[in-house]
Motif scaffolding. Structure first.
Motif, PDB file in Angstrom:
ATOM      1  N   GLU A 116       7.477  -2.411  -4.641  1.00 47.81           N
ATOM      2  CA  GLU A 116       8.746  -1.711  -4.844  1.00 47.81           C
ATOM      3  C   GLU A 116       8.519  -0.303  -5.399  1.00 47.81           C
ATOM      4  O   GLU A 116       9.117   0.675  -4.920  1.00 47.81           O
ATOM      5  N   LEU A 117       7.638  -0.205  -6.382  1.00 48.09           N
ATOM      6  CA  LEU A 117       7.401   1.089  -7.023  1.00 48.09           C
ATOM      7  C   LEU A 117       6.714   2.069  -6.083  1.00 48.09           C
ATOM      8  O   LEU A 117       7.029   3.259  -6.063  1.00 48.09           O
ATOM      9  N   GLN A 118       5.769   1.581  -5.269  1.00 48.22           N
ATOM     10  CA  GLN A 118       5.090   2.495  -4.356  1.00 48.22           C
ATOM     11  C   GLN A 118       6.035   3.011  -3.269  1.00 48.22           C
ATOM     12  O   GLN A 118       5.953   4.173  -2.871  1.00 48.22           O
ATOM     13  N   LYS A 119       6.935   2.156  -2.816  1.00 50.47           N
ATOM     14  CA  LYS A 119       7.914   2.625  -1.829  1.00 50.47           C
ATOM     15  C   LYS A 119       8.884   3.623  -2.453  1.00 50.47           C
ATOM     16  O   LYS A 119       9.245   4.638  -1.848  1.00 50.47           O
ATOM     17  N   ARG A 120       9.287   3.341  -3.671  1.00 57.47           N
ATOM     18  CA  ARG A 120      10.160   4.269  -4.397  1.00 57.47           C
ATOM     19  C   ARG A 120       9.455   5.594  -4.650  1.00 57.47           C
ATOM     20  O   ARG A 120      10.060   6.670  -4.557  1.00 57.47           O
ATOM     21  N   HIS A 121       8.190   5.506  -4.954  1.00 57.73           N
ATOM     22  CA  HIS A 121       7.346   6.679  -5.186  1.00 57.73           C
ATOM     23  C   HIS A 121       7.278   7.549  -3.930  1.00 57.73           C
ATOM     24  O   HIS A 121       7.486   8.776  -3.988  1.00 57.73           O
ATOM     25  N   ALA A 122       7.005   6.911  -2.791  1.00 54.90           N
ATOM     26  CA  ALA A 122       6.931   7.650  -1.528  1.00 54.90           C
ATOM     27  C   ALA A 122       8.286   8.257  -1.167  1.00 54.90           C
ATOM     28  O   ALA A 122       8.375   9.399  -0.700  1.00 54.90           O
ATOM     29  N   ASP A 294       2.649   3.427   7.591  1.00 58.98           N
ATOM     30  CA  ASP A 294       3.567   2.427   8.141  1.00 58.98           C
ATOM     31  C   ASP A 294       3.607   2.404   9.670  1.00 58.98           C
ATOM     32  O   ASP A 294       4.239   1.527  10.254  1.00 58.98           O
ATOM     33  N   ASP A 295       2.916   3.356  10.330  1.00 57.33           N
ATOM     34  CA  ASP A 295       2.876   3.352  11.795  1.00 57.33           C
ATOM     35  C   ASP A 295       1.621   2.662  12.333  1.00 57.33           C
ATOM     36  O   ASP A 295       1.382   2.664  13.540  1.00 57.33           O
ATOM     37  N   MET A 296       0.799   2.066  11.460  1.00 57.29           N
ATOM     38  CA  MET A 296      -0.434   1.433  11.928  1.00 57.29           C
ATOM     39  C   MET A 296      -0.117   0.231  12.804  1.00 57.29           C
ATOM     40  O   MET A 296       0.742  -0.592  12.470  1.00 57.29           O
ATOM     41  N   ASP A 297      -0.803   0.102  13.938  1.00 57.73           N
ATOM     42  CA  ASP A 297      -0.578  -1.010  14.861  1.00 57.73           C
ATOM     43  C   ASP A 297      -1.213  -2.286  14.312  1.00 57.73           C
ATOM     44  O   ASP A 297      -2.129  -2.255  13.480  1.00 57.73           O
ATOM     45  N   ASP A 298      -0.715  -3.414  14.769  1.00 60.41           N
ATOM     46  CA  ASP A 298      -1.172  -4.711  14.276  1.00 60.41           C
ATOM     47  C   ASP A 298      -2.645  -4.959  14.581  1.00 60.41           C
ATOM     48  O   ASP A 298      -3.354  -5.600  13.786  1.00 60.41           O
ATOM     49  N   GLN A 299      -3.110  -4.460  15.714  1.00 59.09           N
ATOM     50  CA  GLN A 299      -4.509  -4.698  16.083  1.00 59.09           C
ATOM     51  C   GLN A 299      -5.461  -4.067  15.072  1.00 59.09           C
ATOM     52  O   GLN A 299      -6.421  -4.700  14.612  1.00 59.09           O
ATOM     53  N   LEU A 318       3.004   2.134   3.821  1.00 58.41           N
ATOM     54  CA  LEU A 318       3.718   3.247   3.206  1.00 58.41           C
ATOM     55  C   LEU A 318       3.833   4.406   4.184  1.00 58.41           C
ATOM     56  O   LEU A 318       2.963   4.609   5.035  1.00 58.41           O
ATOM     57  N   PRO A 319       4.882   5.201   4.057  1.00 57.11           N
ATOM     58  CA  PRO A 319       4.953   6.420   4.862  1.00 57.11           C
ATOM     59  C   PRO A 319       3.913   7.423   4.381  1.00 57.11           C
ATOM     60  O   PRO A 319       3.629   7.504   3.177  1.00 57.11           O
ATOM     61  N   GLY A 320       3.315   8.144   5.311  1.00 57.76           N
ATOM     62  CA  GLY A 320       2.326   9.144   4.923  1.00 57.76           C
ATOM     63  C   GLY A 320       2.992  10.328   4.226  1.00 57.76           C
ATOM     64  O   GLY A 320       4.205  10.526   4.327  1.00 57.76           O
ATOM     65  N   PRO A 321       2.217  11.101   3.498  1.00 59.35           N
ATOM     66  CA  PRO A 321       0.782  10.956   3.291  1.00 59.35           C
ATOM     67  C   PRO A 321       0.462   9.895   2.235  1.00 59.35           C
ATOM     68  O   PRO A 321       1.219   9.713   1.290  1.00 59.35           O
ATOM     69  N   LEU A 322      -0.668   9.201   2.445  1.00 56.01           N
ATOM     70  CA  LEU A 322      -1.155   8.297   1.428  1.00 56.01           C
ATOM     71  C   LEU A 322      -1.818   9.101   0.314  1.00 56.01           C
ATOM     72  O   LEU A 322      -2.090  10.277   0.455  1.00 56.01           O
ATOM     73  N   ASP A 323      -2.083   8.416  -0.783  1.00 55.80           N
ATOM     74  CA  ASP A 323      -2.757   9.015  -1.938  1.00 55.80           C
ATOM     75  C   ASP A 323      -2.029  10.270  -2.417  1.00 55.80           C
ATOM     76  O   ASP A 323      -2.537  11.392  -2.323  1.00 55.80           O
ATOM     77  N   LEU A 324      -0.841  10.046  -2.967  1.00 53.89           N
ATOM     78  CA  LEU A 324      -0.104  11.181  -3.515  1.00 53.89           C
ATOM     79  C   LEU A 324      -0.709  11.676  -4.821  1.00 53.89           C
ATOM     80  O   LEU A 324      -0.229  12.658  -5.384  1.00 53.89           O
ATOM     81  N   GLY A 325      -1.777  11.031  -5.291  1.00 53.10           N
ATOM     82  CA  GLY A 325      -2.534  11.600  -6.388  1.00 53.10           C
ATOM     83  C   GLY A 325      -3.134  12.943  -6.007  1.00 53.10           C
ATOM     84  O   GLY A 325      -3.426  13.775  -6.874  1.00 53.10           O
TER      85      GLY A 325
END
Length: 724
Positions: A116-122, A294-299, A318-325
């Motif tokens: 929940e927090l990471q989605k809120r963060h993004a 969040d657009d990564m394919d299942d394969q 998560l929606p990009g960009p990852l690593d908002l640090g």
């Protein structure tokens, strides 16, 4: 601000996992659910950091900084706390919790809240901060939004600055799945062989030594600054990396590993060698979190989950960009109009030179009376640093003894100790090389100190030395005199600009002899059982505090003035919490000001009705520890390095010192009054463990800022004319 500034010395430590709570007969009758879970409480702390990032009244680059701090905090939480819980479950070791729940239940709730927090963060980045940055003339752009001129410039930049250092790694029968280092950004790439039609998988590590965000604008003067994420730029040039292949798809992912270390201390083994061995092993800890766009394919996702051997619960889409640090880089952009107003720390009044261009004699000032300094409102450079530099240069100083837990790599503190040793003084540095995530740095400058002739020791087997102590022995008038500094924070000039800490300078012989005996215990074989003005862990500190709390309880029962006020980073120790509950049941007013974890439930009828808990998270990292007792009108106040956690009270050398100057006690009382005032912006802890932010009044106007008002109060403070 360093990535771990909001967690260091506060919330995360493996040592707490195997603690056997001190529960005695006196706890009979207290409810079983009287403690809040420490891990969930930590997540609530990081949520408070996130709420500052969400606050649209703050300057936008400060919001960016809080967003990056949240991400960095959460990384360390997973690397240490979550990893430690999982390790113990996998190995079958019991994981005691102070809330009567199973470790699996705790991990399930951690996962739910962290998702929940990471989605809120993004979402805060995409829906609020990024648009506000764009309005201020700063944008993180995508390749698709750029024109041909920008593409040409960035392609040249890629060819000259990025392409040579990239290392695409194929995955096939001849190339096993590569090792994915912790916290690195990676591109997963699926390609097709144009001759055979066979699909292949490859991984590209985004180089960590390159800027995370690349400046797009190649013109000298622009009104709008644009950046593109490094992983975005690399992904647009995959054809150059896979010549002759058809690039089908690509995605970004990131792995967090267990980076906790365990050192089995053996008196027969060199501690540095053992630690260096464990640091190498840390790199290969098992994965405990997988972040994917969040657009990564299942394969592709199935391949990563299988090869990394993680569970679906450990996957974070998560929606990009990852690593908002990585936004720490953006927060450093030179735009003063988008940051907090610049503040210059004041020199403590007692340390101000008599003439405008003169230099203060710190030893003369301390010999007149105790001096208390409050960082960052008062300067570290003109107090702590100057104290040690004057000691190194003073021909009357014979010896310097100091503890070092964390300091900066180019520290003037270390240089002062080296200068003192080279000048022929006796210098002892007690270096804690097990300070989490600073181990390698501490090893390096410990060796530098040894080469200069400093006596370097590493403390006691099985204990971390966390206390902040400096002792200077000076020859005056035919005798030796002690000059002591005891602080709540590290001897680190860089973090002293953002960490709130308190330090006491004193020439009191009782304190000096206390420190002399303590240093002898730490560097030799002495065993001290009694100190005069100090409470020292692990032998005396908990007992001393419990005795002081119990005294307040008895005063309340006898109708005498009573009260307890505590300021800490974290409080989870069961014995201390239960003592506070018993004091509250007797009617003692108890105020707890905590920055991070709190296992205590305030305001519970019949248990903690007189207890209030507040938290202040802001521009500066609240880091000082204070323990103040009404004591029937004769106020007793301690400051020091210890939090109310098992590690601090049982597995660390910690020191609290009592304040003797009534002016200092009054200053502390005033600060505590301000922090607990309802008109001050803060978070309030509710009985059920939720934190409620109180930042605006009923008319929507911002409440007062404690840190702003303390800065103003220090600026107004006048020099005392009286002697000791």
């Amino acid at each position: 601000m360093a990535p771990t500034d909001f967690v260091n010395d506060s919330a995360i430590d493996r040592d707490d996992d195997d603690f056997d709570p001190m529960v005695g007969d006196e706890d009979a009758g207290l409810p079983d659910d009287r403690y809040l879970d420490r891990e969930i409480s930590w997540l609530a702390f990081n949520q408070r950091v996130l709420e500052l990032a969400e606050d649209e009244t703050l300057p936008v680059l400060e919001r960016v900084n809080f967003l990056a701090i949240f991400a960095s905090n959460l990384d360390e939480f997973f690397m240490v706390r979550v990893a430690g819980l999982r390790r113990r479950i996998v190995t079958g070791l019991a994981v005691p919790t102070n809330v009567g729940r199973s470790p699996k239940d705790v991990l399930d709730e951690i996962s739910e809240r962290a998702h929940e927090l990471q989605k809120r963060h993004a979402d805060t980045w995409h829906s609020s901060i990024e648009p506000q940055l764009q309005s201020a003339g700063i944008s993180i752009v995508s390749w698709e939004t750029l024109d041909d001129s920008d593409h040409d410039y960035l392609s040249d930049y890629f060819a000259g600055q990025i392409f040579p250092v990239l290392m695409p790694l194929a995955v096939d029968p001849a190339h096993p799945f590569p090792y994915i280092s912790g916290l690195s950004l990676n591109l997963s790439v699926r390609v097709r062989n144009t001759r055979t039609g066979r699909q292949e998988f490859a991984r590209i590590k985004v180089p960590q030594m390159l800027p995370r965000f690349v400046r797009v604008d190649h013109r000298e003067s622009v009104d709008h600054i644009r950046y593109i994420a490094l992983e975005d730029l690399i992904s647009q040039h995959l054809d150059a990396l896979f010549s002759g292949m058809e690039v089908i798809d690509h995605h970004v992912f990131r792995v967090t590993r267990n980076e906790d270390i365990e050192i089995e201390e053996d008196e027969s083994e060199n501690l540095i060698q053992a630690l260096e061995r464990e640091l190498l092993r840390r790199r290969f800890g098992p994965p405990i979190r997988l972040e994917v766009t969040d657009d990564m394919d299942d394969q592709t996702l199935d391949l990563l989950v299988r090869e990394l051997d993680i569970t679906a619960q450990e996957v974070y889409r998560l929606p990009g960009p990852l690593d908002l640090g990585g936004l720490f880089e953006v927060a450093k952009i030179d735009r003063p109009d988008l940051k907090y107003p610049r503040r210059v720390p004041n020199t403590a009044l007692d340390f101000r030179p008599p003439e405008p261009n003169g230099k203060a004699d710190l030893f003369a000032a301390i010999s007149r009376r105790d001096v208390m300094v409050h960082h960052p409102y008062e300067s570290f450079a003109t107090s702590v640093q100057e104290f040690l530099e004057q000691a190194a240069a003073d021909p009357h100083v014979l010896a310097i003894k100091q503890t070092l837990y964390r300091t900066s790599g180019d520290s003037p503190i270390v240089e002062a100790l080296i200068d003192a040793a080279e000048a022929g003084k006796q210098v002892l540095a007690l270096v804690e090389i097990k300070a989490r995530f600073d181990e390698q740095n501490n090893i390096e400058w410990a060796r530098k100190l040894e080469k200069a002739g400093v006596h370097v020791v590493y403390g006691l087997v099985g204990l971390k030395t966390h206390c902040k102590l400096a002792l200077v022995i000076r020859h005056e008038g035919g005798k030796l005199r002690h000059y002591s500094h005891i602080g709540t924070g590290n001897y680190n000039p860089k973090t002293s600009r953002v960490y709130e800490d308190i330090g006491l300078f004193t020439a009191d012989d009782q304190v000096g002899m206390d420190l002399t005996r303590l240093f002898n215990e730490l560097s030799g074989y002495a065993i001290e059982k009694k100190f005069n003005r100090l409470l020292v862990a692990p032998l005396h500190l908990r007992k001393g505090l419990l005795k002081l709390i119990e005294k307040e309880r008895r005063n309340a029962e006898a109708g005498k003035p009573s009260g307890i006020r505590i300021k800490v980073n974290s409080i989870v120790d069961e014995a201390i919490i239960d003592a506070l509950y018993r004091a509250s049941q007797a009617g003692v007013p108890v105020d707890v000001w905590v920055r991070g974890i709190c296992g205590l439930r305030p305001g519970v009828p019949g248990l903690s009705e007189t207890i209030r808990v507040r938290s202040i998270v802001g521009r500066y990292l609240e880091h000082s520890r204070i323990f103040a007792f009404e004591n029937n009108g004769e106020h007793t106040t301690y400051i020091g390095s210890a939090d109310m956690m098992h590690r601090n009270l049982d597995r660390r050398v910690e020191v609290l010192v009592s304040l003797a100057d009534t002016n200092h006690i009054e200053q502390i009382d005033t600060m505590l009054d301000m922090a607990m005032d309802d008109s001050m912006s803060s978070w309030w802890l509710e009985p059920d463990g939720t934190w409620t932010r109180h930042a605006f009044d009923t008319d929507g106007r911002p409440l007062r800022s404690l840190q702003d008002e303390l800065m103003q109060a220090v600026s107004r403070r006048k020099r005392r004319r009286s002697g000791r």
